[in-house]
Design a protein around this motif. Sequence first.
Motif, PDB file in Angstrom:
ATOM      1  N   ALA A   5       0.798  -1.229   0.000  1.00  0.00           N
ATOM      2  CA  ALA A   5       0.000   0.000   0.000  1.00  0.00           C
ATOM      3  C   ALA A   5       0.830   1.278   0.000  1.00  0.00           C
ATOM      4  O   ALA A   5       0.297   2.358  -0.219  1.00  0.00           O
ATOM      5  CB  ALA A   5      -0.936   0.010   1.217  1.00  0.00           C
ATOM      6  N   GLY A   6       2.126   1.169   0.228  1.00  0.00           N
ATOM      7  CA  GLY A   6       2.940   2.370   0.439  1.00  0.00           C
ATOM      8  C   GLY A   6       3.183   3.183  -0.823  1.00  0.00           C
ATOM      9  O   GLY A   6       3.064   2.696  -1.944  1.00  0.00           O
ATOM     10  N   LYS A   7       3.572   4.434  -0.606  1.00  0.00           N
ATOM     11  CA  LYS A   7       3.768   5.373  -1.720  1.00  0.00           C
ATOM     12  C   LYS A   7       5.156   5.261  -2.335  1.00  0.00           C
ATOM     13  O   LYS A   7       5.405   5.765  -3.425  1.00  0.00           O
ATOM     14  CB  LYS A   7       3.541   6.798  -1.217  1.00  0.00           C
ATOM     15  CG  LYS A   7       3.443   7.792  -2.341  1.00  0.00           C
ATOM     16  CD  LYS A   7       3.167   9.179  -1.793  1.00  0.00           C
ATOM     17  CE  LYS A   7       3.144  10.181  -2.933  1.00  0.00           C
ATOM     18  NZ  LYS A   7       3.122  11.552  -2.453  1.00  0.00           N
ATOM     19  N   LEU A  43      -3.637  -3.008  -0.919  1.00  0.00           N
ATOM     20  CA  LEU A  43      -3.190  -1.918  -1.790  1.00  0.00           C
ATOM     21  C   LEU A  43      -3.581  -0.579  -1.177  1.00  0.00           C
ATOM     22  O   LEU A  43      -4.479  -0.500  -0.342  1.00  0.00           O
ATOM     23  CB  LEU A  43      -3.828  -2.041  -3.179  1.00  0.00           C
ATOM     24  CG  LEU A  43      -3.558  -3.323  -3.959  1.00  0.00           C
ATOM     25  CD1 LEU A  43      -4.249  -3.270  -5.316  1.00  0.00           C
ATOM     26  CD2 LEU A  43      -2.058  -3.555  -4.148  1.00  0.00           C
ATOM     27  N   GLY A  44      -2.916   0.483  -1.639  1.00  0.00           N
ATOM     28  CA  GLY A  44      -3.244   1.828  -1.154  1.00  0.00           C
ATOM     29  C   GLY A  44      -2.880   2.830  -2.219  1.00  0.00           C
ATOM     30  O   GLY A  44      -3.609   3.048  -3.173  1.00  0.00           O
ATOM     31  N   ALA A  45      -1.673   3.439  -2.081  1.00  0.00           N
ATOM     32  CA  ALA A  45      -1.178   4.342  -3.124  1.00  0.00           C
ATOM     33  C   ALA A  45      -1.080   3.556  -4.428  1.00  0.00           C
ATOM     34  O   ALA A  45      -0.743   2.369  -4.423  1.00  0.00           O
ATOM     35  CB  ALA A  45       0.200   4.877  -2.730  1.00  0.00           C
ATOM     36  N   TYR A  46      -1.391   4.190  -5.523  1.00  0.00           N
ATOM     37  CA  TYR A  46      -1.274   3.579  -6.853  1.00  0.00           C
ATOM     38  C   TYR A  46      -2.154   2.348  -7.048  1.00  0.00           C
ATOM     39  O   TYR A  46      -1.910   1.533  -7.939  1.00  0.00           O
ATOM     40  CB  TYR A  46       0.180   3.176  -7.179  1.00  0.00           C
ATOM     41  CG  TYR A  46       1.231   4.191  -6.830  1.00  0.00           C
ATOM     42  CD1 TYR A  46       1.296   5.412  -7.495  1.00  0.00           C
ATOM     43  CD2 TYR A  46       2.172   3.928  -5.841  1.00  0.00           C
ATOM     44  CE1 TYR A  46       2.276   6.348  -7.176  1.00  0.00           C
ATOM     45  CE2 TYR A  46       3.158   4.860  -5.511  1.00  0.00           C
ATOM     46  CZ  TYR A  46       3.207   6.064  -6.180  1.00  0.00           C
ATOM     47  OH  TYR A  46       4.173   6.980  -5.863  1.00  0.00           O
ATOM     48  N   ALA A  47      -3.187   2.197  -6.221  1.00  0.00           N
ATOM     49  CA  ALA A  47      -4.019   0.982  -6.307  1.00  0.00           C
ATOM     50  C   ALA A  47      -4.559   0.773  -7.720  1.00  0.00           C
ATOM     51  O   ALA A  47      -4.587  -0.354  -8.224  1.00  0.00           O
ATOM     52  CB  ALA A  47      -5.180   1.057  -5.311  1.00  0.00           C
ATOM     53  N   SER A  62      -2.240   0.784   9.573  1.00  0.00           N
ATOM     54  CA  SER A  62      -3.616   0.710   9.070  1.00  0.00           C
ATOM     55  C   SER A  62      -3.768  -0.400   8.032  1.00  0.00           C
ATOM     56  O   SER A  62      -4.825  -1.023   7.929  1.00  0.00           O
ATOM     57  CB  SER A  62      -4.050   2.061   8.487  1.00  0.00           C
ATOM     58  OG  SER A  62      -3.339   2.357   7.301  1.00  0.00           O
ATOM     59  N   SER A  63      -2.711  -0.660   7.269  1.00  0.00           N
ATOM     60  CA  SER A  63      -2.770  -1.737   6.267  1.00  0.00           C
ATOM     61  C   SER A  63      -2.745  -3.112   6.930  1.00  0.00           C
ATOM     62  O   SER A  63      -3.431  -4.036   6.500  1.00  0.00           O
ATOM     63  CB  SER A  63      -1.615  -1.601   5.269  1.00  0.00           C
ATOM     64  OG  SER A  63      -1.809  -0.462   4.467  1.00  0.00           O
ATOM     65  N   ILE A  64      -1.945  -3.226   7.996  1.00  0.00           N
ATOM     66  CA  ILE A  64      -1.928  -4.487   8.754  1.00  0.00           C
ATOM     67  C   ILE A  64      -3.309  -4.725   9.367  1.00  0.00           C
ATOM     68  O   ILE A  64      -3.885  -5.806   9.248  1.00  0.00           O
ATOM     69  CB  ILE A  64      -0.835  -4.460   9.847  1.00  0.00           C
ATOM     70  CG1 ILE A  64       0.558  -4.442   9.204  1.00  0.00           C
ATOM     71  CG2 ILE A  64      -0.972  -5.674  10.779  1.00  0.00           C
ATOM     72  CD1 ILE A  64       1.697  -4.220  10.189  1.00  0.00           C
ATOM     73  N   SER A  65      -3.850  -3.697   9.996  1.00  0.00           N
ATOM     74  CA  SER A  65      -5.153  -3.798  10.647  1.00  0.00           C
ATOM     75  C   SER A  65      -6.244  -4.187   9.652  1.00  0.00           C
ATOM     76  O   SER A  65      -7.025  -5.112   9.881  1.00  0.00           O
ATOM     77  CB  SER A  65      -5.482  -2.459  11.309  1.00  0.00           C
ATOM     78  OG  SER A  65      -6.785  -2.471  11.831  1.00  0.00           O
ATOM     79  N   MET A  82      -4.833  -5.583  14.922  1.00  0.00           N
ATOM     80  CA  MET A  82      -5.853  -4.675  14.394  1.00  0.00           C
ATOM     81  C   MET A  82      -5.853  -3.336  15.133  1.00  0.00           C
ATOM     82  O   MET A  82      -6.423  -2.367  14.653  1.00  0.00           O
ATOM     83  CB  MET A  82      -7.245  -5.324  14.478  1.00  0.00           C
ATOM     84  CG  MET A  82      -7.414  -6.457  13.486  1.00  0.00           C
ATOM     85  SD  MET A  82      -9.115  -7.063  13.372  1.00  0.00           S
ATOM     86  CE  MET A  82      -9.311  -7.998  14.860  1.00  0.00           C
ATOM     87  N   GLN A  83      -5.209  -3.296  16.287  1.00  0.00           N
ATOM     88  CA  GLN A  83      -5.192  -2.054  17.073  1.00  0.00           C
ATOM     89  C   GLN A  83      -3.916  -1.225  16.858  1.00  0.00           C
ATOM     90  O   GLN A  83      -3.763  -0.158  17.444  1.00  0.00           O
ATOM     91  CB  GLN A  83      -5.335  -2.383  18.569  1.00  0.00           C
ATOM     92  CG  GLN A  83      -6.722  -2.906  18.922  1.00  0.00           C
ATOM     93  CD  GLN A  83      -6.789  -3.509  20.319  1.00  0.00           C
ATOM     94  OE1 GLN A  83      -5.767  -3.827  20.922  1.00  0.00           O
ATOM     95  NE2 GLN A  83      -8.000  -3.685  20.829  1.00  0.00           N
TER      96      GLN A  83
END
Length: 197
Positions: A11-13, A51-55, A81-84, A153-154
Amino acid sequence: MKNVGLIILAAGKASRMGKPKQLLTYQGNNLISHAVKIGLNSICKPVLVVLGAYAEKIKPEIDKFPVQILENPVWETGMASSISAGIKAIKQSNHNLDAVIIGLTDQPLISEAVFNQLIQKYQETENKIIASAYDDVVGVPALFHQNLFVELMQLEGDKGAKALMRKYQDEVLAIEIPEAAIDIDTPDDYEKLLIGS
């Protein structure tokens, strides 16, 4: 046989790389396709990609694979947040998971044998965390027992799962995985990878 899922964080940029490192070419594939194939060739079931950035650019590269794809809308808040999000999603679709391995897209030398070794050690020892040891670091890829899912998740901010490894250091079994030392963060790292392969 224990049921162990795999979460691949993508997910990283990649700000230090200056472009999506998930799409860098390695051994005829891009890094994200390479990571997904390795995951699918392992005994991990299921495989989930966050995924996150560039999804929108990355998703078409892995749509054809039998993996669960999750887009993290708050990826900018950091890896936690991606792990969670990954743990929540994999738990919802698979209620009988004993453990999960967290892996990265940018460790291209990690093979399916590494994932299988983590699972084998877990089955032999039943430690709560089986982690990779390299260059005096204990890190990922790492396996986490289901008892730790709530705490995963926390997690918040840019902390990965290392905070949990520190908290439960007596429960961590670290195995030497020298391949985990190679991670691709900068153009220089990528050049060294290509020279070495």
